[in-house]
Every structure is written in C-alpha cells, then in structure tokens.
Scaffold this active site. Structure first.
Site, PDB file in Angstrom:
ATOM      1  CG  HIS A  55       7.142  -1.147   4.004  1.00 46.05           C
ATOM      2  ND1 HIS A  55       6.634  -1.765   3.080  1.00 46.05           N
ATOM      3  CD2 HIS A  55       7.770   0.156   3.985  1.00 46.05           C
ATOM      4  CE1 HIS A  55       7.845  -1.239   2.039  1.00 46.05           C
ATOM      5  NE2 HIS A  55       8.256  -0.561   2.863  1.00 46.05           N
ATOM      6  CE  LYS A 111      -0.524   2.774  -8.962  1.00 46.58           C
ATOM      7  NZ  LYS A 111      -2.270   4.178  -7.864  1.00 46.58           N
TER       8      LYS A 111
END
Lengths: 184, 279
Positions: A36, A101
């Site tokens: 990222h 999650k």
C-alpha cells in the site's frame, strides 16, 4: 448462500448489505502494508499501479509459502485498519472491494459511500481452511517484499461477510447489538 | 556439569517452530471446541465451528493454522548445571531460520522498524533466557502474530486505583481491540514489577494452560471475574457479536514499588501457540 464474482459491478455492490454472507469467486489481488505504501508512491509520482483498480477487489493478506503441488500455503486476512490511510485514494480510482478483518475508520467508510464499494471480512486465523479456496497464485509486483508482494489470486467460493456496505452500515456494530438484544 | 551442543538447540528450535504453527496446544483447541458447543448466538457458533475445522485441517495436513506464523518468541530456562557448547543465541536464531525456511512458514520480520527490509528468514528470534536449578534446558517457542500483539497495552497505574483500576484497564483494552485481534482472544495480564517486567509477565501469562486456574485463589477469583466481564462485552468471535470474546485469561503478579501499580495486557488470538521441548 449468495455467490458473487469479480469484477464487482455497481449493481452488485448496491445489493450487498452489512451482515450478508457471500461466497466470492474470481480474480482478486493481495496487498498489505508495504504494498500500500508503494502504491501511494506510485500515485504521487503519477505512475501506473500494479493492480487494475476498476471493479477489482484487494485482499489484505500475506500467505505462507506454497507446499509442492499446491498454489498457496495458508492464507487469511490481516487487520484492515492499518491500510486505512492509503484506502481513500484507491477507492477514488475505482477500487470496488476490500477483504480483511476488523474495523475501518470513519474516513474509509465516508469514501466507500462516496465511491460505492464494499468491505468484506474474511475469517481471521482460519488460514489452513482459507487455502482451500485459492486455485491459482501469481506474484505480479514487488517480489522483493516477500510475503507482502502483490499477488494475483484466483479464488473459488471464498466465504466472506459483508462488514461495511456502500451505505456505511457496519456488521460489527449490528452483530454485537443483535447478540446483546438476544440475551436481553 | 552436563554438556548440550548448540546444534541440539538449533534442531529443537527448528522442530518446535513448525510444530507450534501447525498443532494448536490441546488446552486452546479444547476451549475453542467447548465454546463452539455452548455459544448461544447462532452466527457466532457458525464462526467458532469454522475455527475448529481450521485447526483440525492444520493438524491433519500440517499446514500453518494462521498465515501469520509470527515472530518467534523463545523462552529458555537454562539449568545451572548445563554447559552449552557453542553460541546459544546464534543456535536459537539458526533454529528459527531453519524452522521458518524449511517448514514453509511465513517470514514476517523486518530488520529495522523504520527502514523495514524483510530479513527473509524470520530471524532474529526474541530470546528470554533465565537460569534455573538443575541440568536440563527447557525451550518454549511461542510464535506471536501481530494482529493481536498490536492491540496489547501497558499502563503505570497508581496504587489508589487498585484492583478495580486494573480491571477497568483490561476491559478498556478489550473494547479498544474489538474485532481486530481475531477474537475469541486469549489474554495475558501482568500486574506489578516494573515497566519491562510487567510486559514480560503478561506474555508469560499467555503460556499458562487455560484449563488450570491461578494457584493463588485471590488471582483465580479475579481471572474468573475478568473473563466473565470480557465475555459480557458482546464483541464475540471475529467481532461480529456473541458471547465467546475470550477463551481464557491468566494473571501473573510480582512484587512492585510502594509508588506503583504497573499493569500490562498482552492480547493473544484464538491461535495462541507454543511448543515446549526439554533437552
């Protein structure tokens, strides 16, 4: 249970509601912390991203190495909130879905409402089971990052829960409230 | 004096790294299956059944239970009558390297916290060595995933905050962690000592068997009370609601200063792994 396939069209995105259980099939891409940050560098430098974002889904995951004869080792989601700072620019550029999650921050949820998209929760820690849903894996960028490289996966019937839908509803808050209501 | 070769240490560590990652300790697996059987909220029960199936597949197929095969935390109890032939620390690091490379575990360690280049072999290990009487060497390898480690917290409370202050800090830690550490969690709580000792005690508390209550009845009662309060939070498996937020909780306490009440909560997930080998 409902089956959906990638790429995700806006009609599918709008039909998914927080708490829905789905089975996802098709091509998805892995990217976690280091990937990222590099994607943010690409955006700053106006370079092409390794992932074609439009309609695509990013899985926040770094699998274990594949045993001989299998496409992947164990694979499951990592904590999504660490990717939050990098997420709105990807949603602006067409990213349709994320798998991870845990909770998302308010800025990500706002960006998901503005650019209709969906955040799915996979079962954290159920990675030996998760491996059974992956039929192929190919490293497509930043091999030097090892477990954090960008990989193209083909998945078949990956079980997911819609954690945040494109209206900003949150399955964690809804589920916890439903449980507390159920015990009075 | 008994001599243990460094190569035996390497071999034991390598084997334990793999075993710990594919074979969930019996007490944790038992708690998971027991909670799956008695969870009252249907979606949560479904989630727990998936986690039970996962740990069974991992054991049967020798696949890592979780893809985050952790940093290798190694506790070594070295008997005073043991002579280790060779470099002990290097032997442990080499064992971790072999275990993670040959055992197809994930390499999750970067060599510097800010420059972040992956070391490629999951070294170095984090080693906590202590001297004990006797001529044995006991090695416990506890791979620690960071989804849960990141949710851990430490506070220097005041003596006036007491038992209730500690309890509130633990509950606040659980609330802040929410869905992130892969609940159902396992909690290790350290109380007392000083700044660094309290964190280490919290980690050691994660290694205590879940099916054994604290030997000190005062703390056994506090453990029961805290577990009940955590499981009343509603967070549930994966944070999607339910009773089973925590599989078990242990407290480790130590003498502290008249001015202080250190407390640390080390958050573990449902894959709180460890493997002990005695040489």
């Amino acid at each position: 249970m409902r089956h959906i396939t990638t790429p995700l069209g806006e009609d599918v995105i709008r039909s998914l509601h927080a708490g829905d259980q789905v089975l996802l099939s098709g091509v998805i891409y892995t990217a976690r912390d280091a990937a990222h940050l590099r994607m943010m560098d690409c955006i700053r430098r106006d370079e092409e991203l390794p992932i074609p974002l439009e309609g695509q889904v990013i899985y926040y995951a770094g699998p274990t190495p594949a045993p001989q004869g299998r496409p992947v080792g164990s694979i499951g989601p990592t904590t999504s909130v660490r990717m939050d700072a990098c997420t709105p620019p990807l949603l602006e550029r067409g990213l349709s879905g994320m798998i991870g999650k845990g909770l998302r921050g308010a800025e990500v949820v706002a960006a998901m409402r503005k650019h209709p998209s969906v955040y799915f929760a996979a079962v954290g820690g159920a990675a030996a089971l998760g491996a059974k849903c992956v039929t192929s894996l190919e490293v497509i960028a930043w091999d030097d990052l090892g477990p954090e490289s960008v990989k193209r996966l083909t998945v078949k019937e990956l079980p997911l829960v819609v954690a945040v839908d494109c209206e900003g509803n949150d399955a964690f808050a809804l589920g916890q409230q439903a449980y507390l209501d159920s015990i009075g | 004096m008994r001599t243990i070769k460094a190569s035996a240490v390497t071999e034991a560590v390598a084997q334990a790294c793999v075993e710990a990652n594919v074979d969930l300790p019996g007490d944790i697996a038992c708690a998971l299956h027991r909670c799956a059987a008695c969870e009252p909220f249907a979606p949560a029960r479904g989630m727990l059944e998936i986690l039970c199936e996962n740990e069974e597949i991992a054991r049967r197929e020798r696949m890592p239970i979780c893809q985050d095969t952790g940093m290798a935390v190694v506790f070594a109890e070295i008997g005073q009558d043991v002579h280790i032939e060779g470099d002990f620390n290097q032997a442990v690091h080499e064992g971790v390297r072999r275990g993670y490379v040959d055992g197809l575990l994930r390499k999750s360690v970067v060599e510097d916290p800010l420059r972040r280049r992956n070391t490629g072999d999951n070294t170095p290990a984090i080693i906590h060595a202590s001297l004990v009487p006797g001529d044995q060497l006991t090695l416990t390898i506890a791979p620690k995933g960071f989804g849960s480690e990141n949710m851990s917290r430490l506070a220097m409370l005041t003596p006036a905050e007491g038992r209730e202050g500690v309890k509130q800090f633990v509950l606040e830690t659980v609330r802040l962690a929410g869905a992130n550490p892969c609940p159902p969690m396992v909690l290790g709580v350290g109380i007392g000592g000083d700044f660094e000792q309290v964190a280490l005690m919290a980690k050691e508390a994660l290694l205590q068997p879940l099916d054994q209550a604290n030997a000190d009845t005062f703390y056994a009662e506090m453990e029961r009370e805290l577990l009940e309060a955590v499981n009343a939070s509603g967070i549930g498996p994966q944070g999607l609601g339910g009773r089973t937020t925590c599989l078990g909780l242990h407290i480790k306490a130590a003498p502290t200063h008249i001015a202080g009440l250190p407390v640390a909560v080390n958050v573990g997930c449902h894959v709180t792994r460890h493997k002990t080998i005695v040489l």
